[in-house]
Scaffold this motif. Structure first.
Motif, PDB file in Angstrom:
ATOM      1  N   VAL A  22       0.843  -1.202   0.000  1.00  0.00           N
ATOM      2  CA  VAL A  22       0.000   0.000   0.000  1.00  0.00           C
ATOM      3  C   VAL A  22       0.873   1.244   0.000  1.00  0.00           C
ATOM      4  N   ASP A  23       1.870   1.287   0.861  1.00  0.00           N
ATOM      5  CA  ASP A  23       2.763   2.446   0.927  1.00  0.00           C
ATOM      6  C   ASP A  23       3.449   2.699  -0.410  1.00  0.00           C
ATOM      7  N   ALA A  24       3.909   1.639  -1.050  1.00  0.00           N
ATOM      8  CA  ALA A  24       4.606   1.780  -2.335  1.00  0.00           C
ATOM      9  C   ALA A  24       3.662   2.293  -3.419  1.00  0.00           C
ATOM     10  N   VAL A  25       2.454   1.770  -3.468  1.00  0.00           N
ATOM     11  CA  VAL A  25       1.485   2.206  -4.478  1.00  0.00           C
ATOM     12  C   VAL A  25       1.106   3.669  -4.250  1.00  0.00           C
ATOM     13  N   VAL A  26       0.865   4.045  -3.011  1.00  0.00           N
ATOM     14  CA  VAL A  26       0.492   5.430  -2.701  1.00  0.00           C
ATOM     15  C   VAL A  26       1.658   6.374  -3.022  1.00  0.00           C
ATOM     16  N   ALA A  27       2.881   5.939  -2.760  1.00  0.00           N
ATOM     17  CA  ALA A  27       4.055   6.778  -3.041  1.00  0.00           C
ATOM     18  C   ALA A  27       4.195   7.071  -4.528  1.00  0.00           C
ATOM     19  N   GLU A  28       3.704   6.182  -5.372  1.00  0.00           N
ATOM     20  CA  GLU A  28       3.779   6.377  -6.824  1.00  0.00           C
ATOM     21  C   GLU A  28       2.678   7.288  -7.359  1.00  0.00           C
ATOM     22  N   MET A  29       1.654   7.518  -6.557  1.00  0.00           N
ATOM     23  CA  MET A  29       0.517   8.314  -7.011  1.00  0.00           C
ATOM     24  C   MET A  29       0.897   9.794  -7.086  1.00  0.00           C
ATOM     25  N   PRO A  30       0.302  10.512  -8.038  1.00  0.00           N
ATOM     26  CA  PRO A  30       0.498  11.963  -8.046  1.00  0.00           C
ATOM     27  C   PRO A  30       0.011  12.552  -6.720  1.00  0.00           C
ATOM     28  N   ASP A  31       0.629  13.620  -6.282  1.00  0.00           N
ATOM     29  CA  ASP A  31       0.280  14.232  -4.994  1.00  0.00           C
ATOM     30  C   ASP A  31      -1.202  14.569  -4.888  1.00  0.00           C
ATOM     31  N   ALA A  32      -1.781  15.072  -5.972  1.00  0.00           N
ATOM     32  CA  ALA A  32      -3.194  15.459  -5.939  1.00  0.00           C
ATOM     33  C   ALA A  32      -4.084  14.250  -5.678  1.00  0.00           C
ATOM     34  N   ALA A  33      -3.746  13.112  -6.231  1.00  0.00           N
ATOM     35  CA  ALA A  33      -4.533  11.897  -6.006  1.00  0.00           C
ATOM     36  C   ALA A  33      -4.304  11.365  -4.595  1.00  0.00           C
ATOM     37  N   ALA A  34      -3.061  11.333  -4.166  1.00  0.00           N
ATOM     38  CA  ALA A  34      -2.731  10.821  -2.828  1.00  0.00           C
ATOM     39  C   ALA A  34      -3.425  11.636  -1.736  1.00  0.00           C
ATOM     40  N   GLU A  35      -3.604  12.926  -1.977  1.00  0.00           N
ATOM     41  CA  GLU A  35      -4.267  13.784  -0.991  1.00  0.00           C
ATOM     42  C   GLU A  35      -5.756  13.475  -0.875  1.00  0.00           C
ATOM     43  N   ARG A  36      -6.322  12.800  -1.876  1.00  0.00           N
ATOM     44  CA  ARG A  36      -7.742  12.440  -1.852  1.00  0.00           C
ATOM     45  C   ARG A  36      -7.957  11.015  -1.346  1.00  0.00           C
ATOM     46  N   LEU A  37      -6.890  10.422  -0.811  1.00  0.00           N
ATOM     47  CA  LEU A  37      -6.947   9.055  -0.310  1.00  0.00           C
ATOM     48  C   LEU A  37      -6.741   9.042   1.199  1.00  0.00           C
TER      49      LEU A  37
END
Length: 87
Positions: A22-37
């Motif tokens: 989960v951490d690795a997948v979230v780290a790859e996400m664009p910041d804007a998407a990660a902020e909505r998770l």
């Protein structure tokens, strides 16, 4: 906001691996998407209802309350599911 819930327990090797995925997948996400998770971690050791429902399947990942997977987490499948959920 999309909620990813990780259900596990302390000292669970597969739970630790799932959290790392989960951490690795979230780290790859664009910041804007990660902020909505929102990532929520729950333990079956703290909640009898969670224990009753999931004890033999941990780790369990839920996306917006719906079962995504249990036991092993595929980074590719998780990435795709999160992209779909966040559209």
């Amino acid at each position: 906001m999309t909620t990813l819930t990780i259900i596990g327990k302390p000292d669970c090797h597969l739970c630790e691996v799932a959290s790392e995925v989960v951490d690795a997948v979230v780290a790859e996400m664009p910041d804007a998407a990660a902020e909505r998770l929102e990532i929520v971690e729950k333990s079956i050791a703290d909640d009898p209802a969670l224990y009753e429902r999931w004890w033999e399947k941990i780790p369990v990942l839920l996306i917006d309350g719906e079962l995504h997977t249990h036991w092993r987490v595929s980074p590719d499948r998780l990435r795709q599911a999160l992209e779909e959920a966040m559209k």
